[in-house]
Motif scaffolding. Structure first.
Motif, PDB file in Angstrom:
ATOM      1  N   GLN A   1       0.825  -1.204   0.000  1.00  0.00           N
ATOM      2  CA  GLN A   1       0.000   0.000   0.000  1.00  0.00           C
ATOM      3  C   GLN A   1       0.864   1.261   0.000  1.00  0.00           C
ATOM      4  O   GLN A   1       0.595   2.212  -0.744  1.00  0.00           O
ATOM      5  N   LEU A   2       1.913   1.254   0.807  1.00  0.00           N
ATOM      6  CA  LEU A   2       2.798   2.415   0.873  1.00  0.00           C
ATOM      7  C   LEU A   2       3.551   2.610  -0.436  1.00  0.00           C
ATOM      8  O   LEU A   2       3.817   3.747  -0.835  1.00  0.00           O
ATOM      9  N   SER A   3       3.904   1.531  -1.093  1.00  0.00           N
ATOM     10  CA  SER A   3       4.601   1.635  -2.365  1.00  0.00           C
ATOM     11  C   SER A   3       3.754   2.380  -3.392  1.00  0.00           C
ATOM     12  O   SER A   3       4.248   3.232  -4.127  1.00  0.00           O
ATOM     13  N   ARG A   4       2.464   2.066  -3.432  1.00  0.00           N
ATOM     14  CA  ARG A   4       1.563   2.771  -4.354  1.00  0.00           C
ATOM     15  C   ARG A   4       1.424   4.233  -3.953  1.00  0.00           C
ATOM     16  O   ARG A   4       1.432   5.135  -4.804  1.00  0.00           O
ATOM     17  N   ARG A   5       1.310   4.485  -2.659  1.00  0.00           N
ATOM     18  CA  ARG A   5       1.151   5.864  -2.194  1.00  0.00           C
ATOM     19  C   ARG A   5       2.375   6.714  -2.499  1.00  0.00           C
ATOM     20  O   ARG A   5       2.255   7.904  -2.799  1.00  0.00           O
TER      21      ARG A   5
END
Length: 302
Positions: free
Chosen positions: A231-235
């Motif tokens: 999720q953080l990678s996408r953000r």
């Protein structure tokens, strides 16, 4: 839903660091003028002025109540000396210069020196506590959370003060009757918000990184940890793109409003810190996912 909270010590450190910045230089100049007025009024007024100076000088001694003591507490007497010297010069600005009013310059010097010393004391004390922390993940989360709060607050304060100064400058430079200034003021506010957004996005990434650090310490290859990393990678990609596009949008909006603006301030900037944080956190998340895949493969072979 778990509530986010700052420990009392961290909250106290943030408050101590931020409070001096709330005092404008004009307030310190006014204080010096009042103390000088009291001192010259009468012996009783002189005694009252000295009582105020000594009381303010003693304020850093409150830091000695912060337990446990550490070797960096020698910065507290230094702060007391800075307060005393600063107040003495504010009361007697001619000691700095008799050719021009030096009160504003003295106030800026005193405020800057005090903030720097106070920040150094708070951070050095915290670093000593960090060495004995039983949970490195939790410590890192608190560090990033504290940094996000301080950076966001200082950025908002700085942008707000700069925008207000530009609005006053536009009003002072356009005094002709019938001049319409609200489009200019609206553009100044919009550009200030646009400049602030990348910093706030960077603060958000610090908070995300702190949460990931805490989960990594608990179990680096847990499903929740890997899901959060994805999720953080996408953000991170979204934050990097948003930071760059906001800068472009601000300049385009200013160009579109060119006929109605009384002042202009074009800038070609690159939100390096925010983009660097986004890319670094993205790479960390990708590394975690790859390490998880290798771990799962090794377990299947065994």
């Amino acid at each position: 839903m778990k509530k986010m909270h700052l420990p009392a010590g961290t909250a106290g450190m943030i408050l101590l660091v931020c409070l001096p910045a709330l005092l404008p230089a004009s307030a310190l100049t006014w204080l010096g003028e009042q103390l000088r007025s009291w001192s010259l009024s009468s012996p009783g007024g002189n005694a009252a002025a000295w009582a105020v100076v000594l009381a303010l000088t003693a304020l850093p001694s409150l830091g000695l109540l912060w337990r446990p003591r550490c070797k960096w507490d020698w910065l507290l007497p230094l702060m007391a000396a800075e307060i005393f010297a600063g107040l003495y010069l504010l009361v007697n600005p001619t000691l700095v210069s008799a050719e021009y009013p030096a009160g504003q310059m003295i106030a800026l010097a005193v405020g800057g020196s005090l903030c720097a010393t106070l920040l150094a004391w708070a951070i050095l004390r915290w670093m000593m506590r960090m060495e004995n922390s039983p949970s490195l993940g939790q410590t890192l989360e608190r560090l990033l959370k504290c940094s996000a709060v301080i950076l966001g607050w200082l950025a908002a304060w700085s942008q707000g003060a700069a925008a207000l100064e530009k609005i006053h400058a536009a009003a002072a430079g356009n005094t002709a009757p019938g001049v319409v200034l609200w489009p200019t003021n609206a553009a100044v506010i919009f550009l200030a918000i646009a400049d602030l957004i990348p910093t706030l996005l960077g603060c958000a990434m610090l908070l995300w990184g702190g949460k990931l650090a805490r989960m990594l310490e608990a179990d680096p290859f847990a499903e929740d940890t890997v899901a959060l990393a994805e999720q953080l990678s996408r953000r991170c990609g979204q934050v990097a793109a948003a930071s760059l596009l906001v800068c472009v949008a601000g300049n385009l909006a200013q160009m579109a409003l060119l006929p109605v603006l009384r002042t202009m301030n074009f800038s070609v900037s690159f939100p390096l810190v925010t983009v660097l944080l986004a890319v670094s956190l993205d790479l960390l998340c990708r590394y975690l996912r790859r390490a998880k895949a290798v771990s799962d493969e090794n377990e299947s072979i065994i």
